[in-house]
Each structure stands twice: as C-alpha cells, then as structure tokens.
Design an enzyme around this catalytic site. Structure first.
Site, PDB file in Angstrom:
ATOM      1  N   HIS A  91       6.868   5.990   1.474  1.00  0.00           N
ATOM      2  CA  HIS A  91       7.481   5.302   1.178  1.00  0.00           C
ATOM      3  C   HIS A  91       8.478   5.142  -0.059  1.00  0.00           C
ATOM      4  CE1 HIS A  91       4.194   2.773   2.540  1.00  0.00           C
ATOM      5  NE2 HIS A  91       5.162   2.338   3.532  1.00  0.00           N
TER       6      HIS A  91
ATOM      7  N   HIS B 246       2.781   4.934  -0.618  1.00  0.00           N
ATOM      8  CA  HIS B 246       2.560   6.059  -0.677  1.00  0.00           C
ATOM      9  C   HIS B 246       3.729   7.290  -0.803  1.00  0.00           C
ATOM     10  CE1 HIS B 246       3.544   6.355   3.247  1.00  0.00           C
ATOM     11  NE2 HIS B 246       2.077   5.440   3.487  1.00  0.00           N
TER      12      HIS B 246
ATOM     13  N   SER C 126      -0.502   7.544   5.495  1.00  0.00           N
ATOM     14  CA  SER C 126      -0.272   6.770   5.997  1.00  0.00           C
ATOM     15  C   SER C 126      -0.703   5.081   5.249  1.00  0.00           C
ATOM     16  CB  SER C 126      -0.500   5.940   7.277  1.00  0.00           C
ATOM     17  OG  SER C 126      -1.205   5.078   7.896  1.00  0.00           O
ATOM     18  N   SER C 127      -0.393   4.284   5.038  1.00  0.00           N
ATOM     19  CA  SER C 127      -1.178   3.620   4.676  1.00  0.00           C
ATOM     20  C   SER C 127      -3.008   3.238   5.275  1.00  0.00           C
ATOM     21  CB  SER C 127      -1.058   2.072   4.401  1.00  0.00           C
ATOM     22  OG  SER C 127       0.465   2.326   4.080  1.00  0.00           O
TER      23      SER C 127
ATOM     24  N   ALA D 114       0.367  -1.142  -0.289  1.00  0.00           N
ATOM     25  CA  ALA D 114      -0.062  -0.054  -0.415  1.00  0.00           C
ATOM     26  C   ALA D 114       0.600   1.086  -0.310  1.00  0.00           C
ATOM     27  CB  ALA D 114      -1.009  -0.049   1.337  1.00  0.00           C
TER      28      ALA D 114
END
Ligand code: PAF
Length: 294
Positions: free
Chosen positions: A38, A35, A189-190, A33
């Site tokens: 990351h 974003h 955040s995921s 996941a």
C-alpha cells in the site's frame, strides 16, 4: 505533513476537508491492514499529483465478501494504518462506517461488472466484483479524484475498474502500480498474516510458478503454462484454484502469436485456509517448444 493526515468518518467531514483542496486529488482506496505494498501505491499516487491532496479510504466493504468469506476475520489495524499514512504524507484518511457508505442497507442500484467478472476470481467469488465496483463508484463520487491508484496484484480488479471508468465516463485516471514482493517472491497481501510459518514458506510457490512461466515464455504460451504446472507439481501444501496464461486484458490468446506478444500469467490457490492470488507479465517468444532434453 508532520501532524499526520486529517481523519474523516462522514461524507460531510470528507467534503469539508476537500473543499479548499488545491491541485489534482489523488486517491488510494484500501480495506486497511496497510503494508509496504500500500505504501508503494501512496508513493505512486504522490508522483502523479505532486502537491495535490492525497486521500486514502479505509473501508472493509461487506458488499464484496461472500457469505463464507473472511469479512469478520479480515484484519483491522487502524492505528498502524494511520502511522503508514502519516509517514507517506497522506493528507486525508476517510474511514467511514458501513452505514455511512450504505445508508439504508444494501444499495438497490449497483454496478454490473459484465462478462469479465465471471471468469477467474469471479468463478470462485460470485458477486465479488459487483461489490468492488459499486463501492469504488461510490467512493469516486465522494472523493472526486483526478487519479486513483490500484495494485497490479489484484489484476482482474484493476482491469474491471479501468473498464468501469471507461464505460461509465467517470473521468478518473486509473494507475496500476507494480506488485511489491518479499525476498522469496511472495506478493505482499493483507491476507499473508493468516499464514503460519509452514504455510508462509509454501505460499512462495505462487511466485515461483509464475516465474517459471516467465522463464519459459520465450517458447510460447503453451510452454509457459507447462513450465508453471511442472513447478506447481513439485510443490506441497498448495491447493490450486486456477493457473492461466491470457492476453493482457484477460482474454484468450490466439493460437499463433508473433514473438514479442505481451501476455499475463495468473494464479489463485489456497494455502491452508487462506486464498492467495498473484500474477506476472509475460513476453511470448517463438511458438515452438524447447527440445525435450533442455
Ligand atoms: O483491493 C482492495 O483492497 C479492495 O477490493 C478495494 C479496491 C479497496 C475495494 O474495496
């Protein structure tokens, strides 16, 4: 790399891909996941390793989820993740199955994270850091990185991984990368994708609370905490779990600290059914409170 990263789903494939690696291996462990937060970890890793191979793992680790937590609904977005990895010049993406990481089921030997895992996140999520450290130790054993990058957003996780690497002589350089935020301050955040529009607006409270602490930190830790609490009282839809000011290693601050002392403000709260965490650095000033009418 224009052709995109090489994919490995087994230990053997990973070992083969890394066998001829030249230069320091950089590693960014993730649960997918991905974003922009990351992506920034990947850039930090690349800065540290130059032309060495950059490895990303994507593995939703069951061992770090409690029985009532969001393991099943944790977002899985592999195609989009691979696009981000390709864009950021990742060389190898390791996407193992649960059986590949835990052949034979839950491991008999796991990492005991010690007292730091019993506070803050550890209070609400017993066993969480045992699961995190165990999977990171296993992944370090498979990837054998020189450098591993983790986000400061999961500050307690970062502190515990640093501690594990030192206490167990793992010989990995652990780098903590700065939190990436939306314009209104919400930390990426995921889990943000679980928020509906109202909750999304309420979620920005967490960073406002921490900024209030930062702004009042010149008057000392107690004032920082009081300012943060006042900001929180003015907010709606945020169910607080904890709000603390600690030393940078998450220990208690002594009563009297000299001006310039570094500290950390940390918050965890539920917005709807989504649990969010955030933290920011503070620099404490003189220990007296501001005048009442300021
Ligand atoms: O922060 C995360 O995404 C996870 O806790 C980690 C470090 C990848 C371990 O599963």
């Amino acid at each position: 790399m224009s052709s995109g990263p090489a994919l490995a789903s087994t230990r053997e494939e990973l070992a083969t891909l890394l066998a001829d690696a030249r230069g320091p291996v950089g590693f960014v462990p993730t649960m997918g996941a991905l974003h922009e937060g990351h992506a920034s970890l990947l850039r930090v890793a690349r800065e540290h390793i130059g032309g060495g191979p950059l490895v990303v793992s994507i593995f939703v680790n069951p061992l770090q989820f409690g029985p009532t937590e969001d393991l099943d609904r944790y977002p899985r977005t592999l195609d989009a993740d691979l696009e981000i990895c390709a864009r950021e010049g990742v060389d190898v993406v390791f996407v193992p199955s649960v059986d590949e990481v835990y052949p034979g089921g839950e491991p008999q030997v796991t990492i005991q994270p010690g007292p730091l895992a019993k506070v803050l996140e550890g209070r609400t999520r017993p066993g969480h850091f045992r699961g995190v450290l165990t999977v990171i130790a296993k992944l370090f054993g498979l990837v054998r990185p020189e450098v591993a990058v983790f986000g400061q957003k999961d500050y307690q996780q970062l502190a515990l991984i640093r501690r594990m690497v030192v206490d167990l002589n793992m010989g990995v350089e652990v780098v903590g990368a700065e939190t990436v935020r939306e314009e209104d301050g919400l930390a990426l955040s995921s889990r943000n994708r679980y928020l509906d529009p109202d909750q999304r607006a309420q979620a920005a409270t967490l960073s406002r609370v921490l900024r209030a602490a930062q702004d009042a930190a010149e008057y000392g830790a107690a004032s920082a905490l009081a300012a943060a609490r006042a900001e929180l009282r003015a907010a709606q839809g945020v169910d607080l779990d904890y709000l603390v000011v600690t030393d940078p290693d998450l220990g208690a601050l002594p009563d009297d600290v000299p001006p310039g002392t570094e500290a950390r403000a940390l918050i965890a709260a539920r917005v709807g059914s989504t649990r969010l965490i955030d933290n920011m650095p503070l620099v404490l000033g003189r220990a007296t409170a501001p005048p009442k009418d300021s």
